[in-house]
Design an enzyme around this catalytic site. Structure first.
Site, PDB file in Angstrom:
ATOM      1  N   SER A   1      -8.862   5.662  -8.728  1.00  0.00           N
ATOM      2  CA  SER A   1     -10.243   6.117  -8.779  1.00  0.00           C
ATOM      3  C   SER A   1     -10.462   7.006  -9.990  1.00  0.00           C
ATOM      4  CB  SER A   1     -10.594   6.888  -7.507  1.00  0.00           C
ATOM      5  OG  SER A   1     -11.869   7.468  -7.600  1.00  0.00           O
TER       6      SER A   1
ATOM      7  N   LYS B   1      -5.700   9.320  -6.065  1.00  0.00           N
ATOM      8  CA  LYS B   1      -5.888   8.134  -5.213  1.00  0.00           C
ATOM      9  C   LYS B   1      -5.199   6.919  -5.841  1.00  0.00           C
ATOM     10  CE  LYS B   1      -9.573   5.947  -2.494  1.00  0.00           C
ATOM     11  NZ  LYS B   1      -9.293   4.533  -2.694  1.00  0.00           N
TER      12      LYS B   1
ATOM     13  N   HIS C   1      -5.577  -8.784  17.306  1.00  0.00           N
ATOM     14  CA  HIS C   1      -7.003  -8.455  17.376  1.00  0.00           C
ATOM     15  C   HIS C   1      -7.273  -7.061  16.785  1.00  0.00           C
ATOM     16  CE1 HIS C   1      -7.722 -11.856  20.205  1.00  0.00           C
ATOM     17  NE2 HIS C   1      -6.502 -11.527  20.623  1.00  0.00           N
TER      18      HIS C   1
ATOM     19  N   GLU D   1      -5.085  -6.730  -3.871  1.00  0.00           N
ATOM     20  CA  GLU D   1      -6.516  -6.970  -4.080  1.00  0.00           C
ATOM     21  C   GLU D   1      -6.730  -8.100  -5.081  1.00  0.00           C
ATOM     22  OE1 GLU D   1      -8.218  -2.434  -3.275  1.00  0.00           O
ATOM     23  OE2 GLU D   1      -7.721  -3.073  -5.305  1.00  0.00           O
TER      24      GLU D   1
END
Length: 446
Positions: free
Chosen positions: A295, A301, A165, A308
């Site tokens: 980025s 980054k 959860h 993805e």
């Protein structure tokens, strides 16, 4: 550009002079400017395999003379070797049952066969697309699984906090997580192989409605024999060609297995993104290999680009399956006319999942590194460790300890020692983090 005039039962139409396709393909080009997509290469291969097998079969039975048959086979071999691919031009969203793509293949092979025999494109002599070409006629996962299983062994001594959860849960080894991913891939691979078995049954020779009108009695068996030799696939003659003409349930079942793989693969990709989140404000229990800057604004980054991509592929696969299921239901009476969109989406899904699985293994999973210290850091801070205390002090008391540990911002171990709930060997045995990842009750193992 230059054109030539061709005629069919509907009349005359100009066709590009250098095209191997003919008038029926040209009508389809004009009738279906829908997606601007071309047929997928495996779809072209599949139809050309059938055409080659048919020519060899009819040569064997004597229905097609050797000169025509050999020319068709040579033309087919050229296509299978990668030539003339730009000549297959019919949009996947076309007339029902794939007649347009089918005639595209017939016309390309007929025109090329005639050239090989000294004729001209568009003359259809001595080889005619209908009379001769169309006579009587239609592991990337293993590497990915191994990559996860290998990481499972590599990470097997790293104990970390489990999470359910999205909340802290009892300990688990990082190796257990990764080995489970590998076995999930294996189970999906086996499920796909099993579901594909129904696709081996061919309705070839059923002709119009599955009854076999105008096909020689020996044609189906000989066709299957030729296709087995050409494709090296274990194909079978279908026992009920009417049924195979009516139903695309076998394709739907196979698509369903691919859908299940897409859901599992997408879940795994999402897990990798969570486990690698950070590097300072996320979980950061693993590090993914950097494949590109993350980025154009934030220097340094790095994003989980490969997982993805896998997520996006899986979403597309799920959408393709919906299309396949709806189209399979829409076939009326003796023929499912939605075959083109089913074939396109099925092959598209296979193509996407195969490539995505290979890239995930090669450019992500095989290069994943674990951060043992970060795993230990989160685990020691997890209030869920009180679960191991419950058999000794009871669920209610263990829950109180968990809440107090969070409120005081101390570890469960620190709080247990402070309160003297357990001491010495008893404390070590009950809060043995590695032992918590195996079957048994903490402190009661032999």
């Amino acid at each position: 550009g230059m054109t030539r005039m061709e005629r069919d039962p509907l009349g005359e139409l100009p066709v590009p002079a250098d095209a191997l396709w003919g008038i029926q393909t040209e009508r389809a080009r004009q009738n279906f400017p829908i997606s601007q997509l071309l047929p997928l290469a495996p779809f072209v291969d599949a139809v050309i395999w059938i055409k080659k097998a048919a020519a060899l079969t009819h040569k064997q039975t004597g229905r097609l003379d050797a000169k025509r048959a050999d020319a068709i086979v040579q033309a087919a071999d050229e296509v299978l070797a990668g030539q003339h691919r730009h000549q297959f031009v019919v949009d996947p969203y076309q007339a029902g049952a794939g007649t347009s793509h089918h005639m595209n293949a017939n016309e390309v092979l007929a025109n090329r066969a005639n050239e090989l025999l000294g004729g001209k494109r568009g003359d259809y002599a001595p080889v005619h697309p209908n009379d001769h070409v169309n006579m009587a006629q239609s592991t990337a996962m293993t590497r990915l699984a191994q990559a996860f299983l290998s990481k499972g062994k590599e990470f097997d001594t790293i104990v970390k906090s489990g999470r359910t959860h999205l909340q802290d849960a009892t300990p688990i080894r990082l190796g257990q997580e990764f080995a489970a991913y590998g076995r999930t891939i294996e189970r999906n691979r086996d499920r796909i192989v099993q579901s594909a078995d129904g696709l081996r049954d061919l309705g070839i020779g059923g002709t119009a409605v599955g009854t076999g009108l105008n096909a020689e009695p020996q044609y189906p068996a000989l066709m299957v024999k030729q296709l087995r030799a050409i494709t090296t696939l274990e194909l079978r003659e279908g026992s009920d060609r009417v049924q195979l003409m009516q139903s695309l349930g076998d394709a739907t079942a196979f698509a369903g297995a691919l859908r299940t793989y897409a859901t599992d693969l997408g879940k795994i990709a999402s897990d990798l993104r969570l486990l690698a989140s950070g590097p300072r404000t996320g979980l950061a229990e693993i590090t993914l290999p950097p494949v590109q800057p993350g980025s154009s604004i934030m220097p340094g980054k790095v994003n989980p680009s490969i997982p993805e991509m896998v997520n996006m592929v899986c979403y597309q696969a799920l959408g393709n399956d919906v299309t396949i299921a709806a189209a399979a239901e829409a076939g009326q009476l003796e023929l499912n006319v939605m075959m083109p969109v089913i074939a396109h989406n099925l092959l598209f899904t296979m193509h996407l999942l195969t490539n995505a699985s290979a890239v995930l293994a090669e450019r992500c999973v095989e290069g994943i590194a674990a951060d043992r210290a970060q795993c230990e850091h989160w685990l020691e801070r997890s209030p869920a460790l009180v679960t191991a205390l419950a058999p000794k002090i009871g669920y209610a008391e263990a829950a109180k300890l968990a809440k107090e540990a969070v409120a005081k911002n101390v570890t469960v171990r620190q709080l247990v020692m402070e309160k003297g709930v357990l001491k010495g060997k008893d404390l070590e045995e009950v809060l043995d983090l590695l032992a918590m990842t195996e079957l048994g009750v903490p402190g009661q193992r032999k």
